[in-house]
Motif scaffolding. Structure first.
Motif, PDB file in Angstrom:
ATOM      1  N   GLU A 179       0.842  -1.194   0.000  1.00 45.32           N
ATOM      2  CA  GLU A 179       0.000   0.000   0.000  1.00 45.32           C
ATOM      3  C   GLU A 179       0.878   1.246   0.000  1.00 45.32           C
ATOM      4  O   GLU A 179       1.774   1.382   0.829  1.00 45.32           O
ATOM      5  N   VAL A 180       0.594   2.134  -0.940  1.00 43.36           N
ATOM      6  CA  VAL A 180       1.372   3.370  -1.061  1.00 43.36           C
ATOM      7  C   VAL A 180       0.401   4.548  -1.105  1.00 43.36           C
ATOM      8  O   VAL A 180      -0.532   4.557  -1.918  1.00 43.36           O
ATOM      9  N   PRO A 181       0.607   5.567  -0.246  1.00 40.07           N
ATOM     10  CA  PRO A 181      -0.310   6.719  -0.232  1.00 40.07           C
ATOM     11  C   PRO A 181      -0.014   7.688  -1.378  1.00 40.07           C
ATOM     12  O   PRO A 181       1.120   8.083  -1.590  1.00 40.07           O
ATOM     13  N   LEU A 182      -1.063   8.035  -2.130  1.00 39.38           N
ATOM     14  CA  LEU A 182      -0.932   9.008  -3.212  1.00 39.38           C
ATOM     15  C   LEU A 182      -2.151   9.931  -3.197  1.00 39.38           C
ATOM     16  O   LEU A 182      -3.240   9.547  -3.638  1.00 39.38           O
ATOM     17  N   ILE A 183      -1.990  11.132  -2.663  1.00 40.83           N
ATOM     18  CA  ILE A 183      -3.034  12.164  -2.620  1.00 40.83           C
ATOM     19  C   ILE A 183      -4.379  11.606  -2.148  1.00 40.83           C
ATOM     20  O   ILE A 183      -5.286  11.340  -2.945  1.00 40.83           O
ATOM     21  N   ASN A 184      -4.527  11.438  -0.873  1.00 35.95           N
ATOM     22  CA  ASN A 184      -5.803  11.051  -0.260  1.00 35.95           C
ATOM     23  C   ASN A 184      -6.353   9.720  -0.759  1.00 35.95           C
ATOM     24  O   ASN A 184      -7.560   9.472  -0.730  1.00 35.95           O
ATOM     25  N   ARG A 185      -5.499   8.856  -1.265  1.00 35.41           N
ATOM     26  CA  ARG A 185      -5.946   7.536  -1.655  1.00 35.41           C
ATOM     27  C   ARG A 185      -4.787   6.560  -1.468  1.00 35.41           C
ATOM     28  O   ARG A 185      -3.625   6.967  -1.340  1.00 35.41           O
ATOM     29  N   ILE A 186      -5.116   5.301  -1.465  1.00 29.39           N
ATOM     30  CA  ILE A 186      -4.102   4.259  -1.389  1.00 29.39           C
ATOM     31  C   ILE A 186      -3.999   3.581  -2.750  1.00 29.39           C
ATOM     32  O   ILE A 186      -5.006   3.201  -3.348  1.00 29.39           O
ATOM     33  N   VAL A 187      -2.767   3.478  -3.254  1.00 27.83           N
ATOM     34  CA  VAL A 187      -2.509   2.737  -4.479  1.00 27.83           C
ATOM     35  C   VAL A 187      -1.828   1.436  -4.093  1.00 27.83           C
ATOM     36  O   VAL A 187      -0.934   1.408  -3.252  1.00 27.83           O
ATOM     37  N   TYR A 188      -2.286   0.346  -4.689  1.00 23.77           N
ATOM     38  CA  TYR A 188      -1.736  -0.967  -4.392  1.00 23.77           C
ATOM     39  C   TYR A 188      -0.738  -1.368  -5.485  1.00 23.77           C
ATOM     40  O   TYR A 188      -0.956  -1.129  -6.673  1.00 23.77           O
ATOM     41  N   ALA A 189       0.349  -1.979  -5.055  1.00 22.62           N
ATOM     42  CA  ALA A 189       1.363  -2.440  -6.000  1.00 22.62           C
ATOM     43  C   ALA A 189       1.720  -3.892  -5.700  1.00 22.62           C
ATOM     44  O   ALA A 189       1.934  -4.258  -4.539  1.00 22.62           O
ATOM     45  N   LYS A 190       1.738  -4.697  -6.738  1.00 22.38           N
ATOM     46  CA  LYS A 190       2.238  -6.058  -6.595  1.00 22.38           C
ATOM     47  C   LYS A 190       3.721  -6.054  -6.926  1.00 22.38           C
ATOM     48  O   LYS A 190       4.272  -5.034  -7.378  1.00 22.38           O
ATOM     49  N   ALA A 191       4.368  -7.161  -6.699  1.00 22.70           N
ATOM     50  CA  ALA A 191       5.814  -7.227  -6.931  1.00 22.70           C
ATOM     51  C   ALA A 191       6.167  -8.456  -7.746  1.00 22.70           C
ATOM     52  O   ALA A 191       5.595  -9.537  -7.569  1.00 22.70           O
ATOM     53  N   LEU A 192       7.122  -8.263  -8.654  1.00 25.10           N
ATOM     54  CA  LEU A 192       7.707  -9.352  -9.422  1.00 25.10           C
ATOM     55  C   LEU A 192       9.144  -9.534  -8.970  1.00 25.10           C
ATOM     56  O   LEU A 192       9.849  -8.560  -8.699  1.00 25.10           O
ATOM     57  N   ALA A 193       9.573 -10.768  -8.869  1.00 29.84           N
ATOM     58  CA  ALA A 193      10.946 -11.064  -8.466  1.00 29.84           C
ATOM     59  C   ALA A 193      11.713 -11.611  -9.656  1.00 29.84           C
ATOM     60  O   ALA A 193      11.287 -12.586 -10.286  1.00 29.84           O
ATOM     61  N   VAL A 194      12.809 -10.969  -9.985  1.00 29.06           N
ATOM     62  CA  VAL A 194      13.671 -11.408 -11.082  1.00 29.06           C
ATOM     63  C   VAL A 194      14.956 -11.956 -10.461  1.00 29.06           C
ATOM     64  O   VAL A 194      15.628 -11.253  -9.701  1.00 29.06           O
ATOM     65  N   GLN A 195      15.277 -13.197 -10.777  1.00 25.83           N
ATOM     66  CA  GLN A 195      16.437 -13.839 -10.174  1.00 25.83           C
ATOM     67  C   GLN A 195      17.635 -13.743 -11.105  1.00 25.83           C
ATOM     68  O   GLN A 195      17.590 -14.192 -12.255  1.00 25.83           O
ATOM     69  N   VAL A 196      18.702 -13.135 -10.616  1.00 26.78           N
ATOM     70  CA  VAL A 196      19.957 -13.012 -11.367  1.00 26.78           C
ATOM     71  C   VAL A 196      21.041 -13.669 -10.531  1.00 26.78           C
ATOM     72  O   VAL A 196      21.646 -13.040  -9.662  1.00 26.78           O
ATOM     73  N   GLY A 197      21.255 -14.956 -10.761  1.00 29.87           N
ATOM     74  CA  GLY A 197      22.206 -15.678  -9.931  1.00 29.87           C
ATOM     75  C   GLY A 197      21.754 -15.670  -8.489  1.00 29.87           C
ATOM     76  O   GLY A 197      20.633 -16.053  -8.167  1.00 29.87           O
ATOM     77  N   THR A 198      22.626 -15.184  -7.613  1.00 29.30           N
ATOM     78  CA  THR A 198      22.294 -15.142  -6.187  1.00 29.30           C
ATOM     79  C   THR A 198      21.533 -13.883  -5.788  1.00 29.30           C
ATOM     80  O   THR A 198      21.150 -13.736  -4.631  1.00 29.30           O
ATOM     81  N   VAL A 199      21.347 -12.971  -6.725  1.00 28.56           N
ATOM     82  CA  VAL A 199      20.726 -11.675  -6.425  1.00 28.56           C
ATOM     83  C   VAL A 199      19.285 -11.654  -6.925  1.00 28.56           C
ATOM     84  O   VAL A 199      19.001 -12.094  -8.045  1.00 28.56           O
ATOM     85  N   THR A 200      18.403 -11.129  -6.096  1.00 27.11           N
ATOM     86  CA  THR A 200      17.004 -10.953  -6.481  1.00 27.11           C
ATOM     87  C   THR A 200      16.728  -9.475  -6.713  1.00 27.11           C
ATOM     88  O   THR A 200      17.133  -8.631  -5.903  1.00 27.11           O
TER      89      THR A 200
END
Length: 727
Positions: A96-117
């Motif tokens: 949940e991220v606040p943007l001018i009197n409202r909440i915007v929802y964001a999903k997340a994608l994980a990209v795997q690069v070797g040992t680093v995400t």
């Protein structure tokens, strides 16, 4: 919460052309940074945004006009594993991220690069309005409302994502100022725990580092104060401070500057080449007029490239046969690269010719190679006016003669995109298209559309000369020439960015026009220098008759280029520099400031508040400079300095007093003064002397300054305060 090394925030990541969420150099550098961290097992986590339609795909119409296409990014085509991040209930994790009197929802994608995400936030979520679902469609939108929304999502949303994942970084690395709002969120979290704002700020600052890539003021994101109030009106108080104090962290010239915010909330700041470090100090000097540019606390770590990403397959096979077996893990060792000198010149030349032929085929270039020719010069990068893509066309008739010599043919290949809002950049593309159709340039000038990583690889591997003609010193670093160099391609460049460090007089060519004068004068001088290099050195050397149709002297330059540049300008060296110079010190400092219930952070915050409150009373008066040529020391003269200092309520051991002056060579000298007499409460006489005959201590060149000091400061000018005498 689990400790996990470094959080690396960036607005773009150029990992591979199959994941087109990058626009140019910044993203490519970030992608190579991630790969190097994985190679070196550096505990790093990337944080960015997934742009559903990425950066635009470029089409050039019949009139030479750039068209912008925005197809959806196909995640299934990515060469790196990409997965939706889920919560403990196997549902998509939503932030949940606040943007001018409202909440915007964001999903997340994980990209795997070797040992680093690398975690990428995306707002195409059913719970959002249609407009909010589109917020993360495109990279670097021109609309300021969308731009600030993305930067809030990146900084605040990215910080909340790491918290939701149970990741508590020891170091927070801001790659450019786009992500600087992360400092707001980190302060807010501490404030919610009851930590006072100033203490929270020092805690955050201690473990935060900032890399700036932009050498010009116009390149830094700026938002109006009105826009800041609309987006943060309900957020200021959550940080535990009033509106004015929060805004002061980034306020510059009546607006809010994201680079200023990053500098205000980071303990270490670095540019991306030695020259860029100097340019950045000059830029920041406009913010801190009372501090000489040489003392502005900005370091540099020169960019590098991930060699295995950019090396042609044929060249890698050649290196595998002739270099030590562990060369891919020893890329920073010059001795490893010395073996290139022992590669038979014919093999190296033939390896390059294979890459050149592959470039012609893959890019469908109507160029036919016969014998040794043609000599192919590549110019591929973002089309921005300061990069001067048209410099080589300054004298069209002279260029036509250079390119059209039937005995020594030369071809130019251009590629690059201009930002959709950059009219002048797009106009340069149109002009090159028009020039390529003129009879005198037809078949000699080519432009490749939709420049991206896949085409960049072919170009840096296949051309003979890599051309770079920026207006000095506006190229922060540049890395395309480094990619060319490791492939045996020779650089011809203005001595700007990384090339100012890399050029040794034997590994390529420097365009050395006189840098004095106005822009037009520089352009004329640089174009003349470029033409002379082509006519007198580059083309004759390429076509010089040698044994077995191999240009031996040219190949010797190729070897020198690889040996001198590859070990210095790669991301393994770069990540080592970041680890030792930036990450480890920030880890140590962050732990110190947060330990024992923020004891150090609280002490530093209280000290800074006290100094700021009393600094206006610090006065320097009665400055005296005396030179004694009869000091009794043979061959030396003594210059003495004396000044009366009123420190008010500030303790004399909490300041440094120095005589300071220019050395006449872009540097400054300093002579420390010590208190020798206290005339009244808070009032002292300071004296000091120098026996250095190399310094011209003429009075107009000398001043006395007072600066606050503390063993807890990261830099001598952390408070950005100085009181001067003679004005």
């Amino acid at each position: 919460m689990q400790k996990r090394g470094i959080a690396y925030f960036s607005a773009e990541f150029g990992l591979d052309e199959s994941l087109p969420i990058y626009s140019g150099g910044l993203g490519i550098l970030a992608g190579d940074h991630i790969k190097a961290a994985a190679d070196r097992n550096v505990p790093l986590t990337g944080v960015g945004i997934f742009y559903g339609r990425g950066y635009f795909q470029q089409r050039i119409d019949e009139g030479g006009r750039q068209q912008h296409l925005y197809p959806e990014v196909n995640l299934e085509a990515s060469v790196y594993p990409v997965q939706l991040v889920r919560d403990d209930h196997n549902q998509p994790l939503l932030i949940e991220v606040p943007l001018i009197n409202r909440i915007v929802y964001a999903k997340a994608l994980a990209v795997q690069v070797g040992t680093v995400t690398v975690y990428l936030l995306h707002t195409d979520v059913e719970a959002n309005s249609e407009a909010d679902r589109r917020l993360t469609d495109n990279l670097y939108p021109s609309n300021q409302e969308v731009r600030i929304s993305q930067e809030i999502l990146l900084g605040i949303g990215g910080t909340r994502l790491l918290a939701a994942l149970g990741i508590q970084p020891e170091v927070w690395h801001m790659n450019e100022g786009h992500c600087a709002f992360l400092a707001f969120e980190r302060i807010r979290v501490l404030s919610a725990q009851g930590v006072p704002f100033e203490t929270a700020l020092e805690t955050v600052k201690a473990s935060t580092v900032f890399t700036t890539h932009t050498p010009v003021p116009a390149g830094h994101d700026v938002f109006s104060i009105d826009m800041m109030d609309r987006y943060f009106g309900e957020f200021y108080w959550q940080l535990g401070a009033d509106r004015e104090r929060v805004l002061s962290l980034g306020q510059m010239g009546g607006a809010f500057n994201m680079t200023r915010l990053a500098v205000s909330t980071a303990s270490k700041v670095n540019g991306v080449s030695k020259l860029h470090g100097e340019v950045t100090r000059e830029l920041f000097h406009h913010w801190m007029r009372h501090i000489p540019k040489q003392d502005i606390p900005v370091d540099y770590i020169t960019n590098g490239i991930h060699i295995e990403t950019w090396l042609a397959a044929g060249m890698k096979e050649l290196f595998d046969r002739h270099l030590p077996a562990d060369w891919t893990t020893s890329t920073t060792n010059p001795k490893v690269w010395d073996a290139v000198r022992n590669i038979p010149s014919k093999e190296l030349w033939e390896g390059h010719q294979l890459a050149k032929a592959d470039m012609f085929d893959e890019l469908e270039l109507p160029i036919h190679s016969t014998g040794r020719g043609p000599l192919v010069i590549g110019f591929a990068r973002r089309f921005a006016t300061y990069k001067r893509a048209l410099l080589i066309f300054s004298d069209p008739q002279r260029l036509a003669c250079i390119l059209g010599d039937p005995h020594r043919p030369v071809c130019l290949i251009f590629a690059g995109k201009a930002h959709p809002a950059d009219g002048p950049g797009q106009n340069m593309i149109r002009q090159i298209v028009e020039l390529s159709r003129e009879d005198r340039f037809k078949g000699r000038v080519h432009i490749v559309e939709n420049y991206a990583m896949d085409k960049a690889k072919k170009l840096v591997q296949g051309v003979d000369v890599w051309l770079n003609t920026p207006t000095k010193p506006m190229e922060a670093s540049g890395t395309s020439g480094q990619k060319a160099a490791v492939n045996g391609v020779l650089n011809c460049s203005v001595l700007d960015g990384w090339w100012a460090e890399g050029y040794n007089g034997r590994n390529g060519w420097a365009i050395e026009g006189n840098q004095d004068g106005d822009h037009d004068t520089q352009t004329n001088q640089d174009s003349e220098a470029l033409y002379r290099l082509l006519e007198d050195e580059i083309i004759p050397l390429y076509y010089k008759q040698d044994e077995e149709s191999v240009p031996m002297e040219w190949v010797s330059l190729m070897k020198e280029s690889i040996c001198s540049l590859a070990p210095a300008f790669n991301t393994h060296r770069m990540i080592n520099d970041y680890w030792h110079k930036v990450y480890v010190p920030a880890m140590t400092r962050g732990k110190q400031f947060a330990s024992d219930h923020f004891e150090v952070a609280s002490r530093v915050a209280a000290y800074k508040q006290f100094i700021r409150s009393n600094w206006s009373r610090v006065l320097v008066s009665n400055v005296e400079i005396v030179t004694d040529n009869h000091s009794g020391r043979i061959g030396l003269h003594k210059t003495s300095f004396r000044a009366e200092i009123d420190l008010g309520a500030i303790w004399h051991k909490d300041v440094r007093v120095e005589a300071v002056g220019s050395d006449g060579r872009e540097g400054i000298w300093r002579v420390k003064l010590e208190p020798v007499q206290q005339s009244a409460r808070g009032k002292f006489v300071y004296e000091g002397a120098s026996f250095d005959t190399s310094i011209n201590f003429w009075k107009a060149n000398v001043n006395v300054r007072v600066t606050p000091i503390s063993p807890d400061f990261e830099s001598k000018f952390e408070l950005e305060l100085a009181a001067w005498g003679i004005q």
